[in-house]
Design a protein around this motif. Structure first.
Motif, PDB file in Angstrom:
ATOM      1  N   ALA A  17     -12.112   3.061   9.644  1.00  0.00           N
ATOM      2  CA  ALA A  17     -11.722   1.392   9.600  1.00  0.00           C
ATOM      3  C   ALA A  17     -12.827   0.796   8.819  1.00  0.00           C
ATOM      4  O   ALA A  17     -12.665  -0.127   8.092  1.00  0.00           O
ATOM      5  CB  ALA A  17     -10.997   0.926  10.961  1.00  0.00           C
ATOM      6  N   ASP A  18     -13.969   1.063   9.404  1.00  0.00           N
ATOM      7  CA  ASP A  18     -15.165   0.716   8.819  1.00  0.00           C
ATOM      8  C   ASP A  18     -15.474   0.901   7.331  1.00  0.00           C
ATOM      9  O   ASP A  18     -15.967   0.033   6.706  1.00  0.00           O
ATOM     10  CB  ASP A  18     -16.494   1.171   9.508  1.00  0.00           C
ATOM     11  CG  ASP A  18     -16.601   0.655  11.021  1.00  0.00           C
ATOM     12  OD1 ASP A  18     -16.179  -0.593  11.350  1.00  0.00           O
ATOM     13  OD2 ASP A  18     -17.135   1.392  12.018  1.00  0.00           O
ATOM     14  N   VAL A  19     -15.266   1.985   7.110  1.00  0.00           N
ATOM     15  CA  VAL A  19     -15.177   2.352   5.507  1.00  0.00           C
ATOM     16  C   VAL A  19     -14.405   1.482   4.697  1.00  0.00           C
ATOM     17  O   VAL A  19     -14.612   0.834   3.523  1.00  0.00           O
ATOM     18  CB  VAL A  19     -14.914   3.829   5.356  1.00  0.00           C
ATOM     19  CG1 VAL A  19     -14.589   4.046   3.625  1.00  0.00           C
ATOM     20  CG2 VAL A  19     -16.021   4.857   5.871  1.00  0.00           C
ATOM     21  N   LEU A  20     -13.093   1.479   5.188  1.00  0.00           N
ATOM     22  CA  LEU A  20     -12.019   0.758   4.572  1.00  0.00           C
ATOM     23  C   LEU A  20     -12.335  -0.765   4.533  1.00  0.00           C
ATOM     24  O   LEU A  20     -12.224  -1.676   3.424  1.00  0.00           O
ATOM     25  CB  LEU A  20     -10.571   0.757   5.146  1.00  0.00           C
ATOM     26  CG  LEU A  20     -10.087   1.899   4.648  1.00  0.00           C
ATOM     27  CD1 LEU A  20      -8.972   2.586   6.008  1.00  0.00           C
ATOM     28  CD2 LEU A  20      -9.451   2.105   3.562  1.00  0.00           C
ATOM     29  N   ALA A  21     -12.943  -1.190   5.676  1.00  0.00           N
ATOM     30  CA  ALA A  21     -13.407  -2.717   5.666  1.00  0.00           C
ATOM     31  C   ALA A  21     -14.219  -3.049   4.557  1.00  0.00           C
ATOM     32  O   ALA A  21     -14.322  -4.017   3.814  1.00  0.00           O
ATOM     33  CB  ALA A  21     -13.989  -3.233   7.172  1.00  0.00           C
ATOM     34  N   TYR A  22     -15.508  -2.285   4.499  1.00  0.00           N
ATOM     35  CA  TYR A  22     -16.471  -2.430   3.441  1.00  0.00           C
ATOM     36  C   TYR A  22     -15.927  -2.362   2.256  1.00  0.00           C
ATOM     37  O   TYR A  22     -16.512  -3.213   1.107  1.00  0.00           O
ATOM     38  CB  TYR A  22     -17.727  -1.518   3.784  1.00  0.00           C
ATOM     39  CG  TYR A  22     -18.683  -2.207   4.897  1.00  0.00           C
ATOM     40  CD1 TYR A  22     -19.189  -3.331   4.945  1.00  0.00           C
ATOM     41  CD2 TYR A  22     -18.850  -1.253   6.047  1.00  0.00           C
ATOM     42  CE1 TYR A  22     -19.838  -3.866   5.798  1.00  0.00           C
ATOM     43  CE2 TYR A  22     -19.778  -1.973   7.072  1.00  0.00           C
ATOM     44  CZ  TYR A  22     -19.921  -3.300   6.968  1.00  0.00           C
ATOM     45  OH  TYR A  22     -20.925  -3.721   7.988  1.00  0.00           O
TER      46      TYR A  22
ATOM     47  N   ASP B 121      -1.937   3.894   9.931  1.00  0.00           N
ATOM     48  CA  ASP B 121      -1.460   2.884   8.865  1.00  0.00           C
ATOM     49  C   ASP B 121      -2.831   1.973   8.707  1.00  0.00           C
ATOM     50  O   ASP B 121      -3.495   1.649   9.631  1.00  0.00           O
ATOM     51  CB  ASP B 121      -0.581   1.744   9.858  1.00  0.00           C
ATOM     52  CG  ASP B 121      -0.116   0.640   9.170  1.00  0.00           C
ATOM     53  OD1 ASP B 121      -1.024   0.051   8.437  1.00  0.00           O
ATOM     54  OD2 ASP B 121       0.989   0.276   9.330  1.00  0.00           O
ATOM     55  N   VAL B 122      -3.151   2.053   7.272  1.00  0.00           N
ATOM     56  CA  VAL B 122      -4.527   1.514   7.131  1.00  0.00           C
ATOM     57  C   VAL B 122      -4.790   0.156   7.653  1.00  0.00           C
ATOM     58  O   VAL B 122      -5.814  -0.144   7.991  1.00  0.00           O
ATOM     59  CB  VAL B 122      -4.888   1.815   5.650  1.00  0.00           C
ATOM     60  CG1 VAL B 122      -5.008   3.139   5.224  1.00  0.00           C
ATOM     61  CG2 VAL B 122      -4.086   1.065   4.617  1.00  0.00           C
ATOM     62  N   GLN B 123      -3.575  -0.796   7.482  1.00  0.00           N
ATOM     63  CA  GLN B 123      -3.884  -2.198   7.526  1.00  0.00           C
ATOM     64  C   GLN B 123      -4.054  -2.281   9.162  1.00  0.00           C
ATOM     65  O   GLN B 123      -4.753  -3.071   9.647  1.00  0.00           O
ATOM     66  CB  GLN B 123      -2.709  -2.947   6.976  1.00  0.00           C
ATOM     67  CG  GLN B 123      -2.340  -2.497   5.547  1.00  0.00           C
ATOM     68  CD  GLN B 123      -1.346  -3.304   4.765  1.00  0.00           C
ATOM     69  OE1 GLN B 123      -1.554  -4.759   5.161  1.00  0.00           O
ATOM     70  NE2 GLN B 123      -0.576  -3.049   4.179  1.00  0.00           N
ATOM     71  N   LYS B 124      -3.337  -1.484   9.957  1.00  0.00           N
ATOM     72  CA  LYS B 124      -3.272  -1.704  11.309  1.00  0.00           C
ATOM     73  C   LYS B 124      -4.831  -1.191  11.862  1.00  0.00           C
ATOM     74  O   LYS B 124      -5.339  -1.869  12.757  1.00  0.00           O
ATOM     75  CB  LYS B 124      -2.239  -0.856  11.819  1.00  0.00           C
ATOM     76  CG  LYS B 124      -1.987  -1.023  13.455  1.00  0.00           C
ATOM     77  CD  LYS B 124      -0.839  -0.393  13.869  1.00  0.00           C
ATOM     78  CE  LYS B 124      -0.661  -0.202  15.458  1.00  0.00           C
ATOM     79  NZ  LYS B 124      -1.053   1.231  15.929  1.00  0.00           N
TER      80      LYS B 124
ATOM     81  N   MET C 253       0.774  -1.273   0.164  1.00  0.00           N
ATOM     82  CA  MET C 253       0.085   0.013   0.028  1.00  0.00           C
ATOM     83  C   MET C 253       0.836   1.285   0.010  1.00  0.00           C
ATOM     84  O   MET C 253       0.282   2.283  -0.308  1.00  0.00           O
ATOM     85  CB  MET C 253      -0.910  -0.123   1.356  1.00  0.00           C
ATOM     86  CG  MET C 253      -2.385   0.435   0.834  1.00  0.00           C
ATOM     87  SD  MET C 253      -3.275  -0.672  -0.125  1.00  0.00           S
ATOM     88  CE  MET C 253      -4.681   0.052  -0.413  1.00  0.00           C
ATOM     89  N   ASP C 254       2.129   1.150   0.471  1.00  0.00           N
ATOM     90  CA  ASP C 254       3.082   2.232   0.573  1.00  0.00           C
ATOM     91  C   ASP C 254       3.306   3.115  -0.776  1.00  0.00           C
ATOM     92  O   ASP C 254       3.224   4.147  -1.167  1.00  0.00           O
ATOM     93  CB  ASP C 254       4.443   1.975   1.090  1.00  0.00           C
ATOM     94  CG  ASP C 254       4.193   1.593   2.453  1.00  0.00           C
ATOM     95  OD1 ASP C 254       3.504   1.888   3.050  1.00  0.00           O
ATOM     96  OD2 ASP C 254       5.185   0.822   3.039  1.00  0.00           O
ATOM     97  N   GLN C 255       3.353   2.179  -1.941  1.00  0.00           N
ATOM     98  CA  GLN C 255       3.640   2.602  -3.287  1.00  0.00           C
ATOM     99  C   GLN C 255       2.344   3.487  -3.730  1.00  0.00           C
ATOM    100  O   GLN C 255       2.327   4.448  -4.167  1.00  0.00           O
ATOM    101  CB  GLN C 255       4.014   1.580  -4.190  1.00  0.00           C
ATOM    102  CG  GLN C 255       4.231   1.982  -5.669  1.00  0.00           C
ATOM    103  CD  GLN C 255       3.620   0.896  -6.680  1.00  0.00           C
ATOM    104  OE1 GLN C 255       3.547  -0.198  -6.542  1.00  0.00           O
ATOM    105  NE2 GLN C 255       3.785   1.469  -7.962  1.00  0.00           N
ATOM    106  N   VAL C 256       1.187   2.806  -3.475  1.00  0.00           N
ATOM    107  CA  VAL C 256      -0.075   3.550  -3.696  1.00  0.00           C
ATOM    108  C   VAL C 256      -0.137   4.980  -3.158  1.00  0.00           C
ATOM    109  O   VAL C 256      -0.614   5.923  -3.816  1.00  0.00           O
ATOM    110  CB  VAL C 256      -1.318   2.620  -3.445  1.00  0.00           C
ATOM    111  CG1 VAL C 256      -2.571   3.450  -3.624  1.00  0.00           C
ATOM    112  CG2 VAL C 256      -1.135   1.421  -4.188  1.00  0.00           C
ATOM    113  N   MET C 257       0.137   5.095  -1.924  1.00  0.00           N
ATOM    114  CA  MET C 257       0.041   6.168  -1.072  1.00  0.00           C
ATOM    115  C   MET C 257       1.068   7.043  -1.669  1.00  0.00           C
ATOM    116  O   MET C 257       0.862   8.393  -1.829  1.00  0.00           O
ATOM    117  CB  MET C 257       0.484   5.766   0.496  1.00  0.00           C
ATOM    118  CG  MET C 257       0.042   6.702   1.527  1.00  0.00           C
ATOM    119  SD  MET C 257      -1.797   7.024   1.662  1.00  0.00           S
ATOM    120  CE  MET C 257      -1.658   8.657   1.027  1.00  0.00           C
ATOM    121  N   GLN C 258       2.184   6.513  -1.807  1.00  0.00           N
ATOM    122  CA  GLN C 258       3.271   7.319  -2.477  1.00  0.00           C
ATOM    123  C   GLN C 258       2.722   8.131  -4.091  1.00  0.00           C
ATOM    124  O   GLN C 258       2.922   9.367  -3.950  1.00  0.00           O
ATOM    125  CB  GLN C 258       4.459   6.614  -2.676  1.00  0.00           C
ATOM    126  CG  GLN C 258       5.835   7.433  -3.062  1.00  0.00           C
ATOM    127  CD  GLN C 258       5.837   8.719  -1.904  1.00  0.00           C
ATOM    128  OE1 GLN C 258       5.815   8.453  -0.832  1.00  0.00           O
ATOM    129  NE2 GLN C 258       6.116   9.955  -2.684  1.00  0.00           N
TER     130      GLN C 258
END
Lengths: 106, 106, 106, 106
Positions: free
Chosen positions: D59-64, C75-78, C1-6
């Motif tokens: 986080a909810d938005v991202l999950a969906y 951190d979106v994954q976190k 996801m870091d590349q996309v964020m960049q």
């Protein structure tokens, strides 16, 4: 509001659209229009939207709100007045005055 | 609708909330309520929402739509009627009849 | 996801758009895009949206969700993993299994 | 992102929720969560939301968004990168620099 409701029903029925207007899709349509209304304000100062754009999108929101009310047989004026009464209990003047907090946080 | 508008203004002014009610935040509030309305339909068949929940959330949507109209001095009945007229041009009966397509695809 | 964020940051900075991207407007933009995504499903059976339209609008939703996360240093994954953990507590398997009810109603 | 996707699928399948997760309802759920995210910013200055509330709703938005991508077999990173490329064509740097206008108005 009865005349407006009448015109909305006729517009719909002239096009045979009642078949699409189930309550769920009307609520989805209303939400889409609420998003288009928001677009008039995006990246702008709070008062800087184009009033013509606001007027058009707000009319769409109102049209779907009226059609959805009609699908359930609600009287729009009555349901808003009832909601104001409920909100008067949730937001007592002495607690809510000058505060933007939600009733759950007052 | 004038009586309803009058009650909405008084509810707001009794709580000194006009300071928060700029047009952008009213549009944001309307969109939030449109989302809460959608929640009544989530994971359900098109007709299976709880009508009491629909009634409450629809009343909130209408209340913010009225307050936003009022902020711009719009007459809600007039703007909806004008929009119906514009839609009559965008969706001519012979082309739109029985079709759920957007006017750009008709 | 870091590349996309960049790439998202560079796209924004090449256009000098950071000045518009305050958190509130990013959340408004995300909500507008969520409405455009909904439009792909309007008046249609649950599986009948055009996948290309869904793909485009979902990409817009994701882009704003990533930019908003970035504005807060999340951190979106976190944050998604943390939310899953919280939801595991709110929706215990034995109570939630096969039910579409909200946790407040389980 | 694969690990997150894996956890989301397992959370769903442990509760036998795939039966509810048709694409339309996932898009509706995403829109509801976008509204809850907006609520963190309502009646507030652009930077004044509570970051913890933003984190949870985002986080909810991202999950969906991830579950909906998964329903169509999309690769989230790929679709965002593709959209950035399309936006690079719609918003050429020399025209879009420093402007918040929509591409249709540039």
């Amino acid at each position: 509001m009865d005349q407006v409701m009448q015109r909305l029903r006729q517009f719909r029925d002239d096009r045979d659209w009642k078949q699409f207007h189930n309550p769920k899709d009307l609520a989805v349509a209303l939400s889409i229009e609420a998003g288009e209304l928001l677009e008039a304000f995006l990246w702008k100062a709070p008062e800087a939207a184009n009033p013509e754009k606001v007027k058009e999108e707000l009319a769409d929101v109102l049209a779907y709100a009226l059609l959805l009310s009609d699908a359930y047989g609600f009287d729009v004026q009555k349901i808003v007045l009832e909601k104001i009464e409920r909100n008067e209990a949730k937001y007592p003047i002495d607690k809510a005055r000058g505060s933007a907090k939600k009733y759950t946080e007052l």
